[in-house]
Design an enzyme around this catalytic site. Sequence first.
Site, PDB file in Angstrom:
ATOM      1  N   TYR A 182       1.352  -1.297  -0.052  1.00 11.67           N
ATOM      2  CA  TYR A 182      -0.111   0.048   0.129  1.00 11.67           C
ATOM      3  C   TYR A 182       1.106   1.537  -0.196  1.00 11.67           C
ATOM      4  O   TYR A 182       2.366   0.988   0.126  1.00 11.67           O
ATOM      5  CB  TYR A 182      -0.733  -0.097   1.498  1.00 11.67           C
ATOM      6  CG  TYR A 182      -2.002   1.363   1.447  1.00 11.67           C
ATOM      7  CD1 TYR A 182      -3.072   1.572   0.705  1.00 11.67           C
ATOM      8  CD2 TYR A 182      -1.585   1.409   2.403  1.00 11.67           C
ATOM      9  CE1 TYR A 182      -3.846   2.981   0.648  1.00 11.67           C
ATOM     10  CE2 TYR A 182      -2.543   2.966   2.926  1.00 11.67           C
ATOM     11  CZ  TYR A 182      -3.287   3.905   1.815  1.00 11.67           C
ATOM     12  OH  TYR A 182      -4.115   4.719   1.434  1.00 11.67           O
ATOM     13  N   ASN A 184       1.435   3.635   1.559  1.00 12.73           N
ATOM     14  CA  ASN A 184       2.497   4.445   2.718  1.00 12.73           C
ATOM     15  C   ASN A 184       3.155   3.271   3.153  1.00 12.73           C
ATOM     16  O   ASN A 184       4.057   2.825   4.425  1.00 12.73           O
ATOM     17  CB  ASN A 184       2.090   5.039   3.815  1.00 12.73           C
ATOM     18  CG  ASN A 184       0.849   3.690   4.647  1.00 12.73           C
ATOM     19  OD1 ASN A 184       0.786   2.022   4.249  1.00 12.73           O
ATOM     20  ND2 ASN A 184       0.156   3.797   5.689  1.00 12.73           N
ATOM     21  N   LYS A 185       3.268   1.438   2.704  1.00 11.79           N
ATOM     22  CA  LYS A 185       4.466   1.137   2.733  1.00 11.79           C
ATOM     23  C   LYS A 185       5.837   1.214   2.517  1.00 11.79           C
ATOM     24  O   LYS A 185       6.370   2.196   1.594  1.00 11.79           O
ATOM     25  CB  LYS A 185       3.834  -0.172   2.866  1.00 11.79           C
ATOM     26  CG  LYS A 185       2.326  -0.877   3.287  1.00 11.79           C
ATOM     27  CD  LYS A 185       2.274  -0.649   4.902  1.00 11.79           C
ATOM     28  CE  LYS A 185       1.236  -0.904   5.519  1.00 11.79           C
ATOM     29  NZ  LYS A 185      -0.376  -0.041   5.291  1.00 11.79           N
ATOM     30  N   ASN A 186       6.646   0.796   3.381  1.00 13.24           N
ATOM     31  CA  ASN A 186       8.393   0.902   3.046  1.00 13.24           C
ATOM     32  C   ASN A 186       8.621   0.133   1.498  1.00 13.24           C
ATOM     33  O   ASN A 186       9.828   0.505   1.501  1.00 13.24           O
ATOM     34  CB  ASN A 186       8.607  -0.664   4.149  1.00 13.24           C
ATOM     35  CG  ASN A 186       8.683   0.217   5.354  1.00 13.24           C
ATOM     36  OD1 ASN A 186       8.267   0.487   5.528  1.00 13.24           O
ATOM     37  ND2 ASN A 186       9.562  -0.907   6.619  1.00 13.24           N
TER      38      ASN A 186
END
Length: 381
Positions: A182, A184-186
């Site tokens: 998604y 906002n993920k790393n």
Amino acid sequence: MSKNRFIPFSRPWIDETEIAAVSEVLASQWISTGAKVREFERAFAEYIGVKHAIAVSSCTAALHLSLVATGIGSGDEVITTPYTFTATAEAIRYVGARPVFVDIDERTLNMDIANIEAAITPRTKAILPVHIAGLPCDMTALQALCRKHNLALIDDAAHAIPAAYNGRYIGSLGDVSAFSFYANKNLTTAEGGMITTNSDALAAPLRTMRLHGIDRDAWARQSRRSIWRYDITTEGYKYNMTDIQAAMGLCQLMKLNKQHERRRHFTQIYQTELAKFAEIRLPFFPANPREHAWHLYIIQLLSHDRDAFIDAMRAADIECSVHYIPLHLFRFYQEQYGYREGDFPRAEAAFERVVSLPLHPGLTEADVRAVIAAICKFLGG
Ligand SMILES: Cc1ncc(COP(=O)(O)O)c(C=O)c1O
């Protein structure tokens, strides 16, 4: 107009490399599941050190398919944490099973493993831990519990890339693991997810189920030119990843270690500079054998109002967030499963205190110091 630079809580780390890779896929005219997805799966499996990686449309889809593949269904129970995003428990509900919550360890914010055994019933089929913020759960203890009670270990690794336990990456230690890409993920592909497993027996149906239960996807069919015929060999879902996403994912994978270094560096500054405040509980900073992915940097305010803190930071142009509102406090989970406020006191207490500070690779050291200065001002330090 504000004179401060706005410091967002999170931002994807995208540059010309992703833009070029995505443009190349668009120009190729093959935009859905194809060669890029296969390449991304191979590269991801190699990075994690696992036999199989199966790309899907989200972590929620990855969790759902993992539950289906491990044979969990109606009337079964899956033990998990209330201290997570709703997707974790939502996927358990997709297969008609019941999410059985156990309380957390307030220091780590992960499910307290000491509470699990008391929650096991004859209907329990799996344990579904979440590595909150990127801090690995005690996988050795979880593996032992699963072996002892003959349960599947499906870990929600949405926050946990690259997180490691005993020198092995999260994603290689459960029966099946589910990652999120998604925004906002790393590692992001805008939306997307990956299932990893070492089990050949699970990988085969997972691959088929993610695209309608069809034995060969469109890419495989067109690669062989004349073979247009296909069979439906199992139940299926529309959970495939596109080549556009995979092209982005391959670029993000190349940058993964670099973005992790930046996250770790900023985390260390927070950790050093905020240590002087007795009224802040810092995130649990693991030593070996755990390597934190630092997806989130969650502090706990021990004697100040959390909401007032977030408002003060916002006034200083600093965006913070809260992870998580425990699931048993939501109306749906109360109506559906009979959970009530008071059921998981440690998750509730943590929720009242937590603030996620800005943490992403696009921050500068000056941004991190500005966040620390705003915290000092709020706490009067
Ligand atoms: C712990 C956890 N599990 C699952 C998910 C769902 O991920 P996705 O949006 O890729 O379905 C999220 C998303 O934020 C998450 O934080």
